[in-house]
Design a protein around this motif. Structure first.
Motif, mmCIF file in Angstrom:
data_model
loop_
_atom_site.group_PDB
_atom_site.id
_atom_site.type_symbol
_atom_site.label_atom_id
_atom_site.label_comp_id
_atom_site.label_asym_id
_atom_site.label_seq_id
_atom_site.Cartn_x
_atom_site.Cartn_y
_atom_site.Cartn_z
ATOM 1 N N PHE A 14 46.352 35.432 38.601
ATOM 2 C CA PHE A 14 47.661 36.474 38.726
ATOM 3 C C PHE A 14 47.547 37.356 40.098
ATOM 4 C CE2 PHE A 14 49.669 40.602 37.501
ATOM 5 C CZ PHE A 14 50.891 40.147 37.790
ATOM 6 N N LEU A 15 46.127 37.628 40.443
ATOM 7 C CA LEU A 15 46.092 38.216 41.641
ATOM 8 C C LEU A 15 46.394 37.361 42.725
ATOM 9 C CD1 LEU A 15 44.814 40.775 43.019
ATOM 10 C CD2 LEU A 15 42.468 39.622 42.732
ATOM 11 N N GLY A 16 45.924 36.167 42.744
ATOM 12 C CA GLY A 16 46.439 35.132 43.811
ATOM 13 C C GLY A 16 47.930 35.215 43.684
ATOM 14 N N ARG A 65 53.260 39.353 48.100
ATOM 15 C CA ARG A 65 52.899 40.420 49.143
ATOM 16 C C ARG A 65 52.991 39.717 50.433
ATOM 17 N NH1 ARG A 65 50.755 45.321 49.519
ATOM 18 N NH2 ARG A 65 49.552 45.459 47.521
ATOM 19 N N LEU A 88 43.453 36.640 35.085
ATOM 20 C CA LEU A 88 43.530 38.001 36.230
ATOM 21 C C LEU A 88 43.314 37.451 37.697
ATOM 22 C CD1 LEU A 88 41.604 40.611 34.339
ATOM 23 C CD2 LEU A 88 44.090 40.534 34.670
ATOM 24 N N ARG A 89 42.395 36.682 37.827
ATOM 25 C CA ARG A 89 42.264 35.973 39.231
ATOM 26 C C ARG A 89 43.312 35.074 39.650
ATOM 27 N NH1 ARG A 89 36.094 34.663 38.401
ATOM 28 N NH2 ARG A 89 35.103 36.570 39.161
ATOM 29 N N LEU A 123 50.116 37.610 42.925
ATOM 30 C CA LEU A 123 50.586 38.864 43.564
ATOM 31 C C LEU A 123 50.114 38.908 45.106
ATOM 32 C CD1 LEU A 123 49.174 41.784 40.893
ATOM 33 C CD2 LEU A 123 51.606 40.751 41.423
ATOM 34 N N GLN A 124 49.104 38.200 45.729
ATOM 35 C CA GLN A 124 48.812 38.165 47.100
ATOM 36 C C GLN A 124 49.902 37.333 47.671
ATOM 37 O OE1 GLN A 124 44.820 37.084 46.806
ATOM 38 N NE2 GLN A 124 43.980 39.048 46.922
ATOM 39 N N SER A 156 41.191 46.973 34.673
ATOM 40 C CA SER A 156 41.326 45.574 34.930
ATOM 41 C C SER A 156 42.383 44.784 34.902
ATOM 42 C CB SER A 156 40.130 44.894 34.249
ATOM 43 O OG SER A 156 40.530 44.979 32.908
ATOM 44 N N ARG A 157 43.575 45.580 34.448
ATOM 45 C CA ARG A 157 44.910 44.657 34.141
ATOM 46 C C ARG A 157 45.843 44.856 35.403
ATOM 47 N NH1 ARG A 157 45.967 45.419 27.780
ATOM 48 N NH2 ARG A 157 44.333 44.271 27.274
ATOM 49 N N PRO A 158 46.475 44.001 35.290
ATOM 50 C CA PRO A 158 47.480 44.252 36.535
ATOM 51 C C PRO A 158 48.395 45.378 36.130
ATOM 52 C CG PRO A 158 47.523 41.794 35.676
ATOM 53 C CD PRO A 158 46.762 42.783 34.663
ATOM 54 N N ASP A 203 50.692 48.672 33.264
ATOM 55 C CA ASP A 203 49.891 49.838 33.526
ATOM 56 C C ASP A 203 50.088 50.797 32.272
ATOM 57 O OD1 ASP A 203 52.545 50.516 34.411
ATOM 58 O OD2 ASP A 203 51.515 51.398 36.272
#
Length: 164
Positions: free
Chosen positions: A109-111, A117, A106-107, A113-114, A5-7, A11
Protein backbone atom coordinates in the motif's frame (compact mmCIF):
# COMPACT_ATOMS: atom_id res chain seq x y z
CA UNK A 1 -0.84 -3.41 15.91
CA UNK A 2 -0.60 0.30 16.63
CA UNK A 3 -2.57 2.96 14.77
CA UNK A 4 0.69 4.64 13.72
CA UNK A 5 1.57 1.68 11.47
CA UNK A 6 -1.68 1.93 9.54
CA UNK A 7 -2.21 4.06 6.45
CA UNK A 8 -3.83 7.44 6.98
CA UNK A 9 -6.82 6.21 5.04
CA UNK A 10 -8.10 4.66 8.25
CA UNK A 11 -6.65 7.01 10.81
CA UNK A 12 -9.93 7.37 12.69
CA UNK A 13 -10.79 3.66 12.86
CA UNK A 14 -10.59 1.73 16.10
CA UNK A 15 -7.18 0.30 17.05
CA UNK A 16 -8.38 -3.23 16.38
CA UNK A 17 -9.46 -2.44 12.80
CA UNK A 18 -12.81 -3.25 11.29
CA UNK A 19 -15.56 -4.88 13.29
CA UNK A 20 -15.58 -8.64 12.79
CA UNK A 21 -17.48 -10.10 9.86
CA UNK A 22 -20.76 -11.48 11.13
CA UNK A 23 -20.56 -9.31 14.24
CA UNK A 24 -24.23 -8.50 14.76
CA UNK A 25 -23.61 -6.43 17.89
CA UNK A 26 -24.22 -2.80 17.19
CA UNK A 27 -26.48 -0.80 14.96
CA UNK A 28 -27.85 -1.92 11.61
CA UNK A 29 -28.31 0.42 8.67
CA UNK A 30 -30.49 0.45 5.60
CA UNK A 31 -29.14 1.33 2.18
CA UNK A 32 -31.11 4.59 2.34
CA UNK A 33 -29.56 5.54 5.68
CA UNK A 34 -26.01 4.91 4.43
CA UNK A 35 -26.68 6.74 1.18
CA UNK A 36 -27.94 9.77 3.09
CA UNK A 37 -25.11 9.68 5.64
CA UNK A 38 -22.38 9.58 3.00
CA UNK A 39 -24.21 11.68 0.39
CA UNK A 40 -24.09 9.00 -2.29
CA UNK A 41 -26.76 7.14 -4.20
CA UNK A 42 -28.10 3.72 -3.26
CA UNK A 43 -26.93 2.65 -6.73
CA UNK A 44 -23.34 3.53 -5.77
CA UNK A 45 -23.66 1.39 -2.65
CA UNK A 46 -25.02 -1.51 -4.71
CA UNK A 47 -22.07 -1.06 -7.11
CA UNK A 48 -19.60 -1.32 -4.22
CA UNK A 49 -21.48 -4.41 -3.14
CA UNK A 50 -21.12 -5.89 -6.65
CA UNK A 51 -17.38 -5.15 -6.50
CA UNK A 52 -17.08 -7.13 -3.26
CA UNK A 53 -16.40 -4.13 -1.04
CA UNK A 54 -19.61 -4.52 0.98
CA UNK A 55 -21.42 -7.70 2.01
CA UNK A 56 -24.73 -6.79 3.60
CA UNK A 57 -27.05 -9.33 5.13
CA UNK A 58 -30.65 -9.65 3.99
CA UNK A 59 -33.79 -9.11 5.99
CA UNK A 60 -36.34 -10.46 3.58
CA UNK A 61 -35.77 -8.50 0.37
CA UNK A 62 -33.99 -5.62 2.11
CA UNK A 63 -30.27 -5.17 2.52
CA UNK A 64 -29.11 -4.72 6.11
CA UNK A 65 -25.69 -3.18 6.69
CA UNK A 66 -23.66 -3.66 9.85
CA UNK A 67 -21.16 -1.30 11.46
CA UNK A 68 -18.48 -3.29 9.62
CA UNK A 69 -20.15 -2.50 6.26
CA UNK A 70 -20.43 1.16 7.24
CA UNK A 71 -16.73 1.29 8.07
CA UNK A 72 -15.82 -0.43 4.79
CA UNK A 73 -17.96 2.09 2.90
CA UNK A 74 -16.25 4.95 4.72
CA UNK A 75 -12.82 3.55 3.78
CA UNK A 76 -13.96 3.05 0.19
CA UNK A 77 -15.10 6.64 -0.17
CA UNK A 78 -11.92 7.93 1.46
CA UNK A 79 -9.85 5.83 -0.96
CA UNK A 80 -11.77 7.26 -3.90
CA UNK A 81 -11.02 10.79 -2.69
CA UNK A 82 -7.33 9.84 -2.62
CA UNK A 83 -7.59 8.70 -6.23
CA UNK A 84 -7.20 5.00 -5.59
CA UNK A 85 -8.70 2.44 -7.94
CA UNK A 86 -11.46 0.18 -6.61
CA UNK A 87 -9.02 -2.75 -6.75
CA UNK A 88 -6.52 -0.83 -4.61
CA UNK A 89 -9.29 0.17 -2.21
CA UNK A 90 -10.48 -3.43 -1.94
CA UNK A 91 -6.95 -4.61 -1.13
CA UNK A 92 -6.66 -1.96 1.56
CA UNK A 93 -10.07 -2.65 3.09
CA UNK A 94 -9.42 -6.39 3.03
CA UNK A 95 -6.13 -5.74 4.82
CA UNK A 96 -8.08 -4.26 7.74
CA UNK A 97 -10.29 -7.36 7.78
CA UNK A 98 -7.27 -9.67 7.87
CA UNK A 99 -6.03 -11.11 11.15
CA UNK A 100 -2.72 -12.00 9.43
CA UNK A 101 0.57 -10.13 9.49
CA UNK A 102 -0.14 -6.94 7.57
CA UNK A 103 3.50 -5.91 6.94
CA UNK A 104 3.47 -7.09 3.29
CA UNK A 105 0.14 -5.37 2.66
CA UNK A 106 1.35 -2.17 4.30
CA UNK A 107 4.47 -2.17 2.14
CA UNK A 108 2.42 -2.76 -0.98
CA UNK A 109 0.00 0.00 0.00
CA UNK A 110 2.89 2.36 0.69
CA UNK A 111 4.08 1.69 -2.85
CA UNK A 112 0.60 2.53 -4.18
CA UNK A 113 0.57 5.77 -2.20
CA UNK A 114 4.03 6.71 -3.44
CA UNK A 115 2.94 6.11 -7.04
CA UNK A 116 -0.14 8.28 -6.54
CA UNK A 117 2.03 11.00 -5.01
CA UNK A 118 4.31 10.92 -8.06
CA UNK A 119 1.31 11.13 -10.40
CA UNK A 120 -0.17 14.07 -8.49
CA UNK A 121 3.18 15.87 -8.41
CA UNK A 122 3.47 15.43 -12.18
CA UNK A 123 -0.07 16.73 -12.65
CA UNK A 124 0.73 19.72 -10.44
CA UNK A 125 3.84 20.42 -12.50
CA UNK A 126 1.82 20.15 -15.73
CA UNK A 127 -0.80 22.55 -14.36
CA UNK A 128 1.87 25.06 -13.36
CA UNK A 129 3.34 24.94 -16.90
CA UNK A 130 -0.13 25.38 -18.42
CA UNK A 131 -0.92 28.32 -16.14
CA UNK A 132 2.36 29.98 -17.11
CA UNK A 133 1.49 29.51 -20.79
CA UNK A 134 -1.95 31.02 -20.22
CA UNK A 135 -0.39 34.01 -18.50
CA UNK A 136 1.92 34.52 -21.49
CA UNK A 137 -1.02 34.36 -23.92
CA UNK A 138 -2.97 36.81 -21.77
CA UNK A 139 -0.05 39.25 -21.73
CA UNK A 140 0.30 38.98 -25.50
CA UNK A 141 -3.45 39.59 -25.99
CA UNK A 142 -3.33 42.61 -23.70
CA UNK A 143 -0.37 44.00 -25.65
CA UNK A 144 -2.07 43.44 -29.02
CA UNK A 145 -5.29 45.05 -27.80
CA UNK A 146 -3.36 48.03 -26.44
CA UNK A 147 -1.51 48.38 -29.79
CA UNK A 148 -4.90 48.34 -31.56
CA UNK A 149 -6.16 51.15 -29.33
CA UNK A 150 -8.44 48.93 -27.21
CA UNK A 151 -6.62 48.40 -23.92
CA UNK A 152 -8.28 46.25 -21.30
CA UNK A 153 -8.93 47.67 -17.85
CA UNK A 154 -6.98 45.24 -15.68
CA UNK A 155 -9.46 45.72 -12.81
CA UNK A 156 -12.22 44.14 -14.93
CA UNK A 157 -12.45 40.45 -15.79
CA UNK A 158 -10.90 39.60 -19.18
CA UNK A 159 -14.18 38.17 -20.46
CA UNK A 160 -15.71 41.64 -20.44
CA UNK A 161 -13.66 42.93 -23.36
CA UNK A 162 -14.80 46.35 -24.58
CA UNK A 163 -16.66 46.21 -27.87
CA UNK A 164 -15.27 48.46 -30.69
Amino acid sequence: MSTESRPALADDLPEEGLPEAGDDAGPLFTITELAAEFDITPRAIRFYEDMGLLTPARAGRNRVYTQRDRTRLKLTLRGKRLGLSLQEIKQLVDMYDSQQDTVPQLRAFLGVLQQHRRQLQQQLSDIEVTLAEIAQHEERCHALLADAGHPIDSSRPTDSVAKP
